[in-house]
Design a protein around this motif. Sequence first.
Motif, mmCIF file in Angstrom:
data_model
loop_
_atom_site.group_PDB
_atom_site.id
_atom_site.type_symbol
_atom_site.label_atom_id
_atom_site.label_comp_id
_atom_site.label_asym_id
_atom_site.label_seq_id
_atom_site.Cartn_x
_atom_site.Cartn_y
_atom_site.Cartn_z
ATOM 1 N N MET A 161 14.689 20.115 18.624
ATOM 2 C CA MET A 161 15.148 19.800 17.259
ATOM 3 C C MET A 161 14.545 20.802 16.284
ATOM 4 S SD MET A 161 14.877 16.156 15.209
ATOM 5 C CE MET A 161 15.943 15.292 16.361
ATOM 6 N N GLU A 162 15.377 21.333 15.350
ATOM 7 C CA GLU A 162 14.889 22.287 14.375
ATOM 8 C C GLU A 162 13.809 21.652 13.506
ATOM 9 O OE1 GLU A 162 18.130 23.758 12.131
ATOM 10 O OE2 GLU A 162 19.285 24.418 13.866
ATOM 11 N N ILE A 163 12.967 22.535 12.926
ATOM 12 C CA ILE A 163 11.814 22.053 12.151
ATOM 13 C C ILE A 163 12.265 21.170 10.993
ATOM 14 C CG2 ILE A 163 9.921 22.762 10.654
ATOM 15 C CD1 ILE A 163 9.588 25.240 12.391
ATOM 16 N N GLU A 164 13.319 21.582 10.282
ATOM 17 C CA GLU A 164 13.795 20.805 9.139
ATOM 18 C C GLU A 164 14.298 19.437 9.573
ATOM 19 O OE1 GLU A 164 17.565 21.692 6.913
ATOM 20 O OE2 GLU A 164 16.128 22.233 5.324
ATOM 21 N N LEU A 165 15.072 19.410 10.670
ATOM 22 C CA LEU A 165 15.569 18.141 11.182
ATOM 23 C C LEU A 165 14.428 17.264 11.685
ATOM 24 C CD1 LEU A 165 18.825 19.156 13.120
ATOM 25 C CD2 LEU A 165 18.646 17.994 10.916
ATOM 26 N N GLN A 166 13.410 17.881 12.286
ATOM 27 C CA GLN A 166 12.269 17.113 12.776
ATOM 28 C C GLN A 166 11.540 16.434 11.630
ATOM 29 O OE1 GLN A 166 11.375 16.830 16.220
ATOM 30 N NE2 GLN A 166 10.262 15.127 15.291
ATOM 31 N N GLU A 167 11.426 17.155 10.509
ATOM 32 C CA GLU A 167 10.756 16.568 9.339
ATOM 33 C C GLU A 167 11.539 15.361 8.818
ATOM 34 O OE1 GLU A 167 11.382 16.274 5.903
ATOM 35 O OE2 GLU A 167 9.329 15.626 5.468
ATOM 36 N N ILE A 168 12.882 15.490 8.759
ATOM 37 C CA ILE A 168 13.722 14.370 8.326
ATOM 38 C C ILE A 168 13.573 13.203 9.301
ATOM 39 C CG2 ILE A 168 16.098 13.595 7.931
ATOM 40 C CD1 ILE A 168 16.772 16.474 7.107
ATOM 41 N N HIS A 169 13.642 13.520 10.595
ATOM 42 C CA HIS A 169 13.515 12.502 11.645
ATOM 43 C C HIS A 169 12.211 11.727 11.502
ATOM 44 C CE1 HIS A 169 12.187 11.072 15.598
ATOM 45 N NE2 HIS A 169 13.460 10.946 15.934
ATOM 46 N N ASP A 170 11.098 12.446 11.349
ATOM 47 C CA ASP A 170 9.780 11.802 11.281
ATOM 48 C C ASP A 170 9.631 10.955 10.031
ATOM 49 O OD1 ASP A 170 9.232 13.079 13.630
ATOM 50 O OD2 ASP A 170 7.983 14.643 12.744
ATOM 51 N N PHE A 171 10.202 11.422 8.922
ATOM 52 C CA PHE A 171 10.103 10.672 7.674
ATOM 53 C C PHE A 171 10.879 9.359 7.772
ATOM 54 C CE2 PHE A 171 11.447 9.629 3.324
ATOM 55 C CZ PHE A 171 10.218 9.626 2.679
ATOM 56 N N ILE A 172 12.111 9.439 8.266
ATOM 57 C CA ILE A 172 12.959 8.243 8.380
ATOM 58 C C ILE A 172 12.391 7.268 9.402
ATOM 59 C CG2 ILE A 172 15.247 7.416 9.053
ATOM 60 C CD1 ILE A 172 16.367 10.039 8.004
ATOM 61 N N ALA A 173 11.839 7.807 10.481
ATOM 62 C CA ALA A 173 11.322 6.952 11.554
ATOM 63 C C ALA A 173 10.156 6.081 11.103
ATOM 64 C CB ALA A 173 10.889 7.816 12.737
ATOM 65 N N ALA A 174 9.531 6.436 9.987
ATOM 66 C CA ALA A 174 8.381 5.672 9.491
ATOM 67 C C ALA A 174 8.774 4.622 8.456
ATOM 68 C CB ALA A 174 7.348 6.625 8.888
#
Length: 470
Positions: A1-14
């Motif tokens: 997963m691209e860095i930008e998408l990973q940041e979105i993923h991690d934020f939403i997952a919390a």
Amino acid sequence: MEIELQEIHDFIAAIPPFDRLQDDILNALTTAISIQYVRRGGDIPADKDAPPTLHILRQGAIAMYSGKDNLMGMLGEGDICTSFCAADVMPDFYVKATEDTLLYSIPCDQLSKLVEQDESVLHFIRHSAAQRLKEAVSDMQEQSSSNLLHTYAGDICRGELVTASPDISIQDGARLMSEHGVSSLILMEGSSPAGLVTDRDIRKRCVATGLPVDNPMHKIMTRKITSLNASESLFDALLVMTRNQVHHLPVFDDSGLKGIITTTDIMRQEGLSAVHLTSTIRKAESLEALVEASKMLPRIQLQLTNMGADLRHVGFAVTAVTGAITRRLIELAEIQLGPSPVPYAWIAAGSQARREQTSHSDQDNGLIISDKLQPGDDEWFESLARFVNDGLDACGYIYCPGDVMASNPKWRQTVSTWQGYFEKWIEQPEPMALMLSSIFFDLRVIHGKEKLLNKIRKKILVKAPKNQLF
């Protein structure tokens, strides 16, 4: 997963309720999200013909309105605006950014299809905050047990503890928080914590003020840290968070700093818990919503008793909810009345000040107003007092039989007048003075300027020792 998408993923997952989604659904949601940047004062959505969309606030703040400038509520970082997806969205509903704001957005229909197998998430999307509050109250009334009293702060302090020096730059500190996926950073001087910085601090004290990011973190850190012992329960953590209006609590054990817990950690333990309810109270858009919230108090008291909570725990819990309702009533009044003409403090007396309330106690409150009060200013404070006292009565906190309330002009006075009251009670302790002092010697500020009460206390500390009764 691209860095930008990973940041979105991690934020939403919390963020509840998305934290309960399966990984494949969460990944699909992440790729479907678009990023929007809205300048302060900008409309959301900018395109009035855009399809109904759910917005997750990554940074910034928004205000929600109905009709002509009728403020319904405000949302900040980590909050979710579901109003455009709700079935009962009002035709004159609109949203504006009150700060430069970064949004993660996804059309409601597309989101519904992605989460259609998860009824709880689908329900969250399709209901407004007011509807969720009403249902949260109902759910709380049906609960008969809780694990908050039996789970300890030290039990959920797991994972890497992220710390830094107070001299680290704001930019490097923010980068460190992003790399580790945390929303706060503890700043250490040797083995002792010097302060705490959260995402919100960076946004409010740096970005919003234009402070250059090469400044050290200690310029924006909170120095007076509210903390918890590892042996204290999550119920204790809930009370501390509610009482101090904080969302991050450093946890210590005998060896020192152990970790940090957040409101999200507690929400994961308890689902639609009192933390979630108290948070929703702070965002309540009307008196009617607060009345719904107050209906949970008798059940909370019974529930805590059934769980074996002692009187201190019960009193703290009930008083915490009372404080949240009182503060929100004051905020709603200020939205209607505008800013106060001079500084003030809304004070609680009696059982609320001692955090010994039961459901539903009567009111004991007052207003301490700055000595800068000018002729005509009291009209604003009279309106404030009337709004809050009437609101508390509607929420089940009956009017004080002795009229010890801010709506009574006698208990809505300047600092110097309050000082005169206490001096008279101490120097001339007749029965009425002793009765009043038993109420007002336990004062506590619920909202406003603590320093106004501190001025009065300084006088009391000088006078009281000279009378043996005190």
